[in-house]
Design an enzyme around this catalytic site. Structure first.
Site, PDB file in Angstrom:
ATOM      1  N   SER A   1    -137.322   6.535 -78.703  1.00 20.61           N
ATOM      2  CA  SER A   1    -136.917   7.415 -77.614  1.00 20.61           C
ATOM      3  C   SER A   1    -136.462   8.772 -78.155  1.00 20.61           C
ATOM      4  CB  SER A   1    -135.838   6.737 -76.768  1.00 20.61           C
ATOM      5  OG  SER A   1    -135.564   7.459 -75.605  1.00 20.61           O
TER       6      SER A   1
ATOM      7  N   ASP B   1    -138.083  13.673 -73.326  1.00 20.75           N
ATOM      8  CA  ASP B   1    -137.681  13.186 -74.636  1.00 20.75           C
ATOM      9  C   ASP B   1    -138.926  12.713 -75.386  1.00 20.75           C
ATOM     10  OD1 ASP B   1    -138.254  10.952 -73.094  1.00 20.75           O
ATOM     11  OD2 ASP B   1    -136.657   9.741 -73.954  1.00 20.75           O
TER      12      ASP B   1
ATOM     13  N   ASP C   1    -140.492   9.833 -75.977  1.00 15.78           N
ATOM     14  CA  ASP C   1    -141.462   8.885 -75.436  1.00 15.78           C
ATOM     15  C   ASP C   1    -141.789   9.120 -73.973  1.00 15.78           C
ATOM     16  OD1 ASP C   1    -138.879   7.868 -74.718  1.00 15.78           O
ATOM     17  OD2 ASP C   1    -139.766   5.915 -74.298  1.00 15.78           O
TER      18      ASP C   1
ATOM     19  N   ASP D   1    -140.026   9.244 -71.090  1.00 19.54           N
ATOM     20  CA  ASP D   1    -139.457   8.536 -69.934  1.00 19.54           C
ATOM     21  C   ASP D   1    -138.187   9.194 -69.412  1.00 19.54           C
ATOM     22  OD1 ASP D   1    -137.680   7.787 -71.938  1.00 19.54           O
ATOM     23  OD2 ASP D   1    -137.711   5.649 -71.438  1.00 19.54           O
TER      24      ASP D   1
END
Length: 496
Positions: A110, A256, A258, A260
């Site tokens: 993340s 961010d 990734d 999400d």
């Protein structure tokens, strides 16, 4: 070995929706074992059959390809078929898995730095929840002899070979938005796309331009940058203002690592807080009920826009469980968001004969598209949307290297079960600096609403030796000052 034993031995533990740890600890063996534990759990509950397909994807971290290889080997060894869906956003992988009835694994840490990584697990129906984590934790893992060396690396590098990438999940994700929103939804908007190392950058470009926007690509990075939408880096604040200084942009968009958690900037180059963006997105989608963690801005309730709101513990599994509970009562549409801005939909969203299928996992693209399109449709700048809410401002910070055991010991003095005594104990610590405490909420940590209306929320981190402080006030300056003074008190706790 059991996964629970592996957690204790390696320090690779469950964070939100999956395993997370230092790259040096996430050896091929550890990642293989975690993936096998997840798959064995699915076999046990009937959510996976031998021969089934399992979707794999990842972010742009240097360690991601190696971990993908270890997970693919675990899928093959358990008798299933790994499908390599490439470097795509976490919600794109989850949406494709839900559409096809596949479990999926996303290799990502993340927003945290590149020296750490993780594996996010999704059931065929969406994110794993806390009861699923417990089921995975108890799985017994069988590691074939001769597969790994003493350091936990594959002895034969060919074992980590991935199948060729398939573009189908990315195309499905992009079509999700182009098929729901009108083709001219963003026409006339000039949007700055802060690409950095976000795995969502290509998907965002195609969605934004596909809906009519003119997109300027900014800040591309070949190396991984830990962009955190809750604790925005000073350099990202400066970049946003620089890019917006000449007034040519209607908005800035990023995510961010990734993809999400959204990062949305207005026409002035001011990044919106994620929990403000979440409220605005919920309204734009016509939500009847909204679920969010206890740490999110209280402007949600103050807006009066929704039939029902529900507060949960911090973490998407709790938000999902809350959405499921409201949906079971027949309420629709039900949505949720986290303070980081990640937006979840429990219900299908319908508008003018078009349907946006439910996606009960954090998503970033929906927030950007909904907010910028709403600003355009109402003929106002993006900044005006936020100003339509009650003016409440949040801030968060933390003390690192604050042992969890010490946090628990300090908190015990305020969690005796006697509400009056607990409030009095808190007053003795905090009233001299902040005024008396009016209400206390112990949903997750200790959240104090003061007589002044200010809010102090203290919470030990769930996966790190940190003590976090969340504050809320009627100005951003006061929220930040509350945080500074609160952390000073907490620092004295550590040294006492």
């Amino acid at each position: 070995m059991q996964i629970g034993d592996l957690m204790a031995e390696t320090g690779v533990k469950f964070g939100t929706s999956g395993a997370r740890g230092r790259v040096e600890d996430m050896t091929d063996l550890v990642c293989y074992a975690y993936a096998q534990g997840f798959l064995r759990y699915l076999l046990g509950i009937g959510a996976l059959s031998t021969g089934s397909k399992v979707g794999l994807a990842g972010d742009f971290r240097a360690s991601t390809p190696r971990i993908l290889g270890a997970c693919a080997k675990a899928v093959t060894d358990i008798g299933c078929q790994p499908v390599n869906l490439g470097r795509i956003p976490t919600p794109a992988l989850a949406a494709y898995g839900i559409a096809n009835g596949w479990p999926t694994m996303m290799i990502t840490g993340s927003h945290i730095p590149d020296d750490r990584n993780g594996i996010k697990f999704n059931l065929p129906s969406g994110e794993i929840l806390k009861q699923d984590e417990e089921g995975i934790r108890t799985q017994a893992i069988q590691v074939p002899d001769g597969l790994f060396d003493a350091a936990g690396a594959f002895i034969d590098a060919s074992h980590s070979t991935l199948p060729p990438e398939e573009p189908s999940a990315l195309e499905h994700y992009i079509a999700r938005y182009l098929d729901f929103f009108p083709a001219d939804w963003l026409a006339g908007q000039r949007i700055g796309l802060y690409e950095h190392s976000s795995v969502a950058r290509d998907a965002l470009f195609r969605v934004l331009t596909g809906l009519g926007a003119e997109v300027e690509r900014l800040g591309f990075s070949e190396t991984f940058l830990p962009v955190d939408t809750e604790a925005i880096r000073a350099e990202d604040v400066a970049l946003a203002r620089e890019w917006s200084a000449d007034g040519r942009l209607n908005a800035l968009v990023s995510t961010d690592g990734d993809g999400d958690r959204p990062l949305i900037g207005d026409e002035r180059g001011e990044w919106l807080r994620g929990d403000i963006a979440g409220i605005l997105c919920a309204q734009a989608l016509g939500a009847a009920a909204v679920v969010t963690p206890i740490s999110s801005n209280s402007a949600l309730e103050g807006s009066g826009w929704f039939r029902e709101t529900l507060r949960t513990r911090i973490g998407s599994p709790y938000v999902i469980a809350g959405m499921q509970a409201l949906s079971a009562r027949g309420i629709a549409p039900v949505v949720g968001y986290e303070a980081n801005g990640g937006f979840l939909t429990q219900s299908d969203i319908q508008h003018q004969g078009r349907v946006l299928p439910a996606l009960p996992t954090r998503d970033a693209v929906i927030v950007a598209v909904a907010l910028i399109g709403t600003a355009r449709a109402t003929h106002q700048p993006l900044s005006a949307l936020a100003q339509s809410l009650p003016q409440r401002f949040t801030y968060s910070d933390r003390l690192k290297d604050f042992p969890t055991a010490l946090s628990e010991a300090r908190f015990a003095a305020f969690q005796t079960g006697d509400r009056a005594a607990d409030r009095a104990a808190l007053d003795r610590i905090f009233a001299a600096d902040f005024g008396p405490v009016a209400e206390v909420d112990e949903t997750d940590g200790i959240r104090m609403t003061l007589v002044s209306g200010d809010i102090l929320h203290l919470r030990p981190s769930g996966n790190a030796p940190e003590l976090r402080a969340y504050t809320e006030a009627d100005s951003p300056e006061r929220a930040k000052d509350l945080s500074r003074r609160c952390l000073a008190i907490l620092e004295r706790w550590r040294s006492a």
